[in-house]
Design an enzyme around this catalytic site. Structure first.
Site, PDB file in Angstrom:
ATOM      1  N   HIS A 362      -1.518   1.719 -10.261  1.00 46.54           N
ATOM      2  CA  HIS A 362      -1.485   1.973  -8.817  1.00 46.54           C
ATOM      3  C   HIS A 362      -1.887   3.382  -8.433  1.00 46.54           C
ATOM      4  O   HIS A 362      -1.847   3.718  -7.257  1.00 46.54           O
ATOM      5  CB  HIS A 362      -0.082   1.718  -8.266  1.00 46.54           C
ATOM      6  N   LYS A 552       3.024   5.841   7.087  1.00 52.18           N
ATOM      7  CA  LYS A 552       3.021   5.707   5.632  1.00 52.18           C
ATOM      8  C   LYS A 552       3.844   6.851   5.074  1.00 52.18           C
ATOM      9  O   LYS A 552       4.239   7.745   5.830  1.00 52.18           O
ATOM     10  CB  LYS A 552       1.602   5.744   5.069  1.00 52.18           C
ATOM     11  N   ARG A 553       4.097   6.838   3.761  1.00 50.32           N
ATOM     12  CA  ARG A 553       4.781   7.982   3.147  1.00 50.32           C
ATOM     13  C   ARG A 553       4.057   9.276   3.522  1.00 50.32           C
ATOM     14  O   ARG A 553       2.832   9.289   3.626  1.00 50.32           O
ATOM     15  CB  ARG A 553       4.765   7.827   1.630  1.00 50.32           C
ATOM     16  N   LYS A 558      -2.472  11.847   1.702  1.00 47.08           N
ATOM     17  CA  LYS A 558      -2.646  10.949   2.845  1.00 47.08           C
ATOM     18  C   LYS A 558      -3.048  11.725   4.097  1.00 47.08           C
ATOM     19  O   LYS A 558      -3.464  11.156   5.087  1.00 47.08           O
ATOM     20  CB  LYS A 558      -1.376  10.144   3.088  1.00 47.08           C
ATOM     21  N   THR A 660      -2.497  -0.877   2.008  1.00 47.19           N
ATOM     22  CA  THR A 660      -2.358  -2.227   2.556  1.00 47.19           C
ATOM     23  C   THR A 660      -2.078  -2.121   4.056  1.00 47.19           C
ATOM     24  O   THR A 660      -2.364  -3.052   4.799  1.00 47.19           O
ATOM     25  CB  THR A 660      -1.217  -3.023   1.887  1.00 47.19           C
ATOM     26  N   LYS A 664      -3.334  -4.437   7.407  1.00 51.81           N
ATOM     27  CA  LYS A 664      -2.460  -5.012   8.445  1.00 51.81           C
ATOM     28  C   LYS A 664      -2.939  -4.605   9.837  1.00 51.81           C
ATOM     29  O   LYS A 664      -2.965  -5.415  10.767  1.00 51.81           O
ATOM     30  CB  LYS A 664      -1.014  -4.533   8.236  1.00 51.81           C
TER      31      LYS A 664
END
Ligand code: D6G
Length: 818
Positions: A362, A552-553, A558, A660, A664
């Site tokens: 991952h 998200k985290r 990110k 993911t 969505k």
């Protein structure tokens, strides 16, 4: 009402009661309350139990069918299952949702309040855990004989509060009020050992004598697929002291010592480790991994022996998927069981293991690839360490035969032969597995080129891609009833378990009437989101604004910080020209930072600091609002995603394995602003370049700049807008004059900028302004939005699971379509 207990047989006619009657029965006989005294949670429990009753029949049927047909089993071992609330999922999959709503209304109850009275089961940190939950839903829907194995953490991920703009962690207690879905299985108990020593008899047979042990006790939750026929199991392990409390100690009056033993044992399943790439609490974490992996292997072997008497063919009947390296201890553990408990020689045990285990990678982040100090291993798992050395020896011989040189082999063994300080779990998982998969096409390619380059040379057929997906039940049907109804009206409901049917709405993308109806649904979802923001933060949103969402985290890769820098630059631009024709925008952030990850917490503080200034600036008004929603979880995502216009997927290219959330959002009609990273690359292929908004460097360019160590300050000098932003962060504009608060932030971004915020900033800004203009052309925006929904069908986790089943597990499943 028939109050007699139902006689279990193989039929589905056990429920003469209507759902409503069954709820009322449970309210009285299971919850022990009458209507006059029941609160929302009581009704939630009664309804959940009534639904659970209806699931059990399918569950027992499924169990019997799988045993009878000897269907190949798939075991998904995951440290995390982010399942959220289950009531709506189960009502939906069993086709009971409208009956339940009608009943609740007949009792003058608010449906949402009752459904929301269930605590989120937040047994995960983020995407990896949510993926596992989507996979459980899809395995059941596609008829895979699947079983999830994990840990029944007493406390899931911490609750995030925000105090004075800073993240504060509070314990989470989801089990306090009980879990209506679970069944305790006290008969399913395994003893898990740690420590001690190993002896060998004269034939060389090893026996491990652990110095301590705990018991793993099973708790099962039924997981129903779409239409409820196939019901799989999620089995979570809870730790318990081996044997009873030491009564000698207790009788001697040392109650505390007796209780301490119990507490220590139970610590293993106490808390989800809030890890986001910062290893901590090493020993406990390692024990957690061993605990659930070993219990799961013992359990699946027990089940295997119900059908077969010989482990030689294990891999023909069982496929085990290791979700990341957390269960990688399965490699030596399975070999140990085969050798020490079943008398196999090492080579044969290794062969069987390599026919049975599969590993999903991952991440490529070096700090996230698990490794354990060898000494710790030796202390906790002496027998496993011996076996790892045997695996490394066998691997060495194989590698030499294949012509690899010593240096390369040393770099890819589980333990480096000369620097024996670490056990490298990624290498171990790779060597011990039949297939190794990445989670998007780009990520799989990068795995081959980087972390597993040499292992890939040696086993060129082992790495395979399986692009992630999301379940359409949770992430469209349930979270967006308005859009689901609209789609179903047009094309029927076949899309629910065959998401590619959404393609059929493509011709409607330019149809004025359909556009109008689609955007009316979006507007209603935006209002629902705005209501939540108002309740939770007091900020009132203008629902004509672009709802721009990043959830998200919180992590540097990110790049929430790039988003907030762009927000500040936009704020400055509006201030400089307040009468300009600005497209109103709302920036919404939510996500948790790992408790020990200071920089991520500083990003949260900066977002909140900027929000305070921007939201209270009368020059700005409705043109820009900034919101940080505390305590992001699955249930919050179910409201945020349908209400978003714009989805932020802006990670540094090459760092987000898949994502993911990106899927969505697009499925629910948000346009994506993103980099060529993870699954964004494949989304681009599916929705077409005009319908997704890609900016910035690609993974090769990022890697090249990192090697060159290009200095960000050179770029900042050439960008007055960015320079102004940096100056303001430093001079206390957003920190009440405190010039110290963001010192670390500034030095990170201006001096190192490992995640390349600065070089990507300008193209990010330009793309945002392009999107502003596009939003003004409402028909064009609507068309792109509809095309996103229409073309995201491939990203269903049903497709992903079928692909795993065909290409990795070699396991039967139902095909899609009628
Ligand atoms: C699940 C479903 C239930 C079944 C039980 C034991 O809880 O119907 O009886 O598992 O199944 P095995 O673990 O013995 O396969």
């Amino acid at each position: 009402m028939n109050a007699m207990p139902h006689k279990i047989d193989d039929t589905r006619e056990l429920h003469e009661d209507s759902l409503g009657e069954s709820v009322l029965r449970h309210l009285i006989y299971s919850v022990g309350k009458d209507k006059a005294h029941a609160d929302a949670r009581d009704w939630n429990v009664a309804l959940s139990l009534a639904v659970r009753d209806r699931m059990v029949e399918g569950w027992i049927d499924t169990t019997r069918r799988i045993y009878k047909n000897k269907q190949k089993r798939v075991y998904y071992l995951s440290m995390e299952f982010m399942i959220g609330r289950m009531l709506e999922d189960n009502l939906t999959n069993l086709g009971l949702l409208s009956e339940a709503k009608t009943f609740l209304k007949s009792q003058n109850l608010d449906v949402t309040t009752v459904i929301n009275a269930e605590q989120d089961a937040a047994l995960g940190n983020g995407g990896l855990g949510r993926l596992a939950a989507c996979f459980m839903d899809s395995m059941a829907t596609t008829g895979v004989a699947g079983m999830g194995y994990g840990i029944r953490y007493q406390h899931g991920i911490f609750r995030q509060a925000v105090e004075d703009g800073w993240q504060v962690e509070e314990p989470e207690d989801w089990l306090f009020a009980g879990n209506s879905w679970e069944f305790r299985r006290p008969e399913v108990v395994y003893e898990i050992g740690f420590g001690g020593h190993v002896t060998h008899d004269e034939d060389g047979k090893a026996t491990w004598h652990p110095s301590e042990s705990v018991q793993a006790v099973a708790f099962d939750m039924p997981i129903a697929g779409w239409e409820g026929d196939h019901v799989n199991t999620l089995r979570l392990w809870s730790a318990r002291q081996s044997g009873m409390m030491n009564l000698d100690t207790f009788n001697d009056g040392d109650f505390m010592a007796a209780a301490r033993q119990q507490v220590l044992a139970e610590t293993i399943s106490k808390v989800l480790y809030p890890g986001d790439h910062t290893p901590q609490g090493r020993e406990l974490r390692l024990k957690q991994e061993v605990f659930f992996t070993s219990a799961s292997l013992h359990d699946l072997l027990r089940r295997f022996f119900a059908n077969y008497d010989n482990l030689d063919t294990l891999g023909d009947h069982v496929a085990v998927q290791l979700n990341d390296t957390h269960p990688a201890i399965a490699v030596p553990e399975l070999i140990r069981i085969l050798m020490d408990d079943h008398g196999y020689d090492f080579d044969h045990a290794l062969k069987i293991t390599r026919e049975t285990l599969h590993y999903t990678n991952h991440t490529l982040l070096p700090e996230a690839l698990e490794k354990w100090p060898r000494d710790l291993f030796e202390q906790i798992l002496p027998r496993h360490l011996q076996i790892i050395n045997m695996i490394d020896g066998a691997f060495y011989r194989e590698a030499i035969e294949k012509g690899l040189d010593h240096h390369i082999i040393a770099g890819i063994q589980a333990i480096h032969p000369h620097q024996q300080d670490w056990v490298r779990m990624g290498n171990l998982a790779f060597i011990g597995s039949r297939k190794v998969n990445g989670v998007s096409a780009l990520h799989t390619e990068l795995m081959k080129q980087t972390v597993f380059h040499d292992l890939h040379t040696m086993y060129p057929d082992k790495i395979i891609n399986q692009t992630n997906g999301v379940t359409p039940r949770r992430w469209l049907l349930e979270c967006n009833p308005g859009l689901s109804d609209l789609v179903t009206e047009q094309i029927g409901d076949g899309w629910i378990d065959d998401l590619e049917q959404l393609k059929e709405i493509e011709p409607l993308a330019t149809d004025a009437d359909f556009q109008q109806r689609y955007m009316a649904v979006k507007a209603a979802n935006k209002q629902r989101l705005a209501d939540m923001v108002k309740t939770r933060t007091g900020v009132i949103l203008n629902s004509d604004a672009i709802f721009d969402v990043q959830i998200k985290r919180i992590h540097e890769y990110k790049r929430q910080h790039m988003n907030i820098l762009e927000t500040i630059a936009l704020y400055n631009a509006i201030k400089a020209n307040p009468d300009g024709d600005w497209q109103p925008r709302v920036k919404i952030f939510a996500g948790k930072a790992a408790p020990s990850y200071f920089f991520a917490k500083l990003i949260i503080k900066l977002i909140n600091d900027v929000a305070k200034v921007v939201n209270n600036d009368p020059d700005i008004g409705d043109k820009l609002k900034v919101v940080f929603l505390p305590n992001y979880n699955v249930s919050m995502a179910e409201i945020l995603i349908p209400g978003a216009d714009l989805s932020e997927q802006i990670s540094t290219a090459g760092f987000e394995a898949s994502g993911t959330g990106n899927m969505k959002f697009a499925l629910n009609g948000a346009l994506t602003i993103g980099t060529l990273d993870g699954a964004n690359v494949e989304m681009l292929e599916h929705v077409d370049a005009e319908n997704i908004f890609i900016f910035g460097m690609n993974a090769d360019e990022v890697a090249e700049r990192q090697h060159r160590r290009a200095r960000p300050s050179e770029i900042i000098k050439t960008s007055p807008a960015l320079q102004q932003v940096m100056t303001q962060i430093g001079d206390g504009t957003f920190s009440d004059g405190d010039t110290d608060r963001y010192r670390d932030f500034l030095s990170n971004v201006t001096e190192h900028d490992y995640f390349q915020v600065v070089p990507d900033f300008q193209s990010y800004w330009d793309m945002q302004r392009h999107l502003d203009a596009l939003y003004g052309q409402s028909e064009k925006w609507a068309e792109k939005t509809i095309l996103n929904t229409a073309r995201m069908g491939w990203f269903s986790s049903d497709r992903t699971i079928r692909s795993y089943a065909d290409q990795i597990w070699r396991a039967p499943h139902k095909t899609s379509g009628p």
